[in-house]
Enzyme design. Sequence first.
Site, mmCIF file in Angstrom:
data_model
loop_
_atom_site.group_PDB
_atom_site.id
_atom_site.type_symbol
_atom_site.label_atom_id
_atom_site.label_comp_id
_atom_site.label_asym_id
_atom_site.label_seq_id
_atom_site.Cartn_x
_atom_site.Cartn_y
_atom_site.Cartn_z
ATOM 1 N N ALA A 113 28.137 14.670 45.779
ATOM 2 C CA ALA A 113 29.132 14.298 44.765
ATOM 3 C C ALA A 113 30.520 14.628 45.298
ATOM 4 C CB ALA A 113 28.888 15.066 43.471
ATOM 5 N N LYS A 114 31.523 14.084 44.695
ATOM 6 C CA LYS A 114 32.914 14.466 44.988
ATOM 7 C C LYS A 114 33.770 14.008 43.833
ATOM 8 C CE LYS A 114 35.046 16.288 48.623
ATOM 9 N NZ LYS A 114 34.389 17.318 49.425
#
Length: 424
Positions: A113-114
């Site tokens: 994720a980011k």
Amino acid sequence: MTTAEPPLEAEEESAVETARRQLERAATHLDVDEGIVERLRHPRDVYRVTIPLERDDGSREMFTGYRAHHDSVRGPYKGGLRYHPGVSEDECVGLSMWMTWKCAVMDLPFGGAKGGVVVDPKDLSDEETERLTRRFAEELRPVIGPMKDIPAPDMGTGPQTMAWFMDAYSMQEGETEPGVVTGKPPVIGGSYGREKAPGRSVGIVTREAINYYDWDPAETTVAVQGFGSVGANAARYLDDIGATIVAVSDVEGAIYDPDGLDTTDVEDHDETPGMVSGYDAPRSLTNDELLELDVDVLIPAAVGNVLTGENAREVEADLIVEGANGPTTSTADRIFEERGIPVLPDILANAGGVTVSYFEWLQDINRRAWPLERVHEELETEMLQAWDAVREEYDARDVTWRDATYIVALSRIAAAHEARGLWP
Ligand code: NAD
């Protein structure tokens, strides 16, 4: 030419393009179902939120925040939150894909994720940063959680940001949930050794590469670009094992001593900004000159895209270990491949950060803190396991270290997708 091979003089790629190209390159070496590869070219979801902020003067301003979820077949999503004016949906998607590969190569039970907020944190007071962070946490609350998605600090955010984030989430959930973020201060469930871990892992991977090439650490010279959190900790680790750190730099310039710098005497960027280039050393260099020094090991640990088609032919190091994320452009990468200069990739070398984040999450779930010695021992074990897996692929195939690393990551992700199957 396939999409996995950009032309030599291609425009530099975005993070998404790089992530896709590496996926496709790795897939050519493995017997992976094309449906799985196609799935991994895309994020699972990208959330875009509007964050209203009351400024200190009473006015209201809207900020845009993102959270990209790439793949969670191996476990909850994991990745940083950055506060930076350049944050975009595309960047978050690309970097979420890098996190999927990084967690898989380390064999951590996480996916990628980011996220971030489009804001220059220097324009906010501490109180405004706190309000922005708390509201961002609330906007993301439906899609994050200790078993869903666990953010961490990144550019422009740090332990205090994570503390506010965790507090906002916990208040709304009605219970203290330290495992919702990592990179917190140890007093509220952060792990000892977290901040130094990326630099330490760069040191460990460099040490293993020195052994692999049968060099003597005492005869090995090292230049480190960026004497910040990653660079200073990597340099000091390598200094401790006997290597000679001949050059280090900050944004203003580099210092050089062919007999070796005392890396504990040079203050790092966080300790005193500007102190590196101001240090009394035999010679001063520019950052560009540092990259072209005739050393055994070059560690770019400052920012991305510093080794490019422009300077890759001038690099004289025998080995490059990526401390920063994405310091080598795809054009430079191909030049190093042609020139036979090994490049140990970021997703292996600086993965100590996410690995100790995993330890932090385990400590939070178990409500039991580990002493620093245990963090160091377990990090050493995890890094050696990842190194061994990558080295086996490297020895078994005619590929670069980067390809070998992505092959390890993709084979683990693909095996998990195969085992779980497609719903429905
Ligand atoms: P930092 O801010 O602590 O240090 C960066 C250093 O690089 C400073 O010495 C700064 O003066 C120097 N610098 C900045 N711009 C430069 C430029 N254009 N040319 C030369 N030097 C420059 O940052 P950090 O946390 O050490 O991160 C460095 C890199 O490592 C980044 O790419 C980051 O994404 C990556 N990284 C950081 C972590 C982490 O947890 N800190 C984890 C993994 C990867």
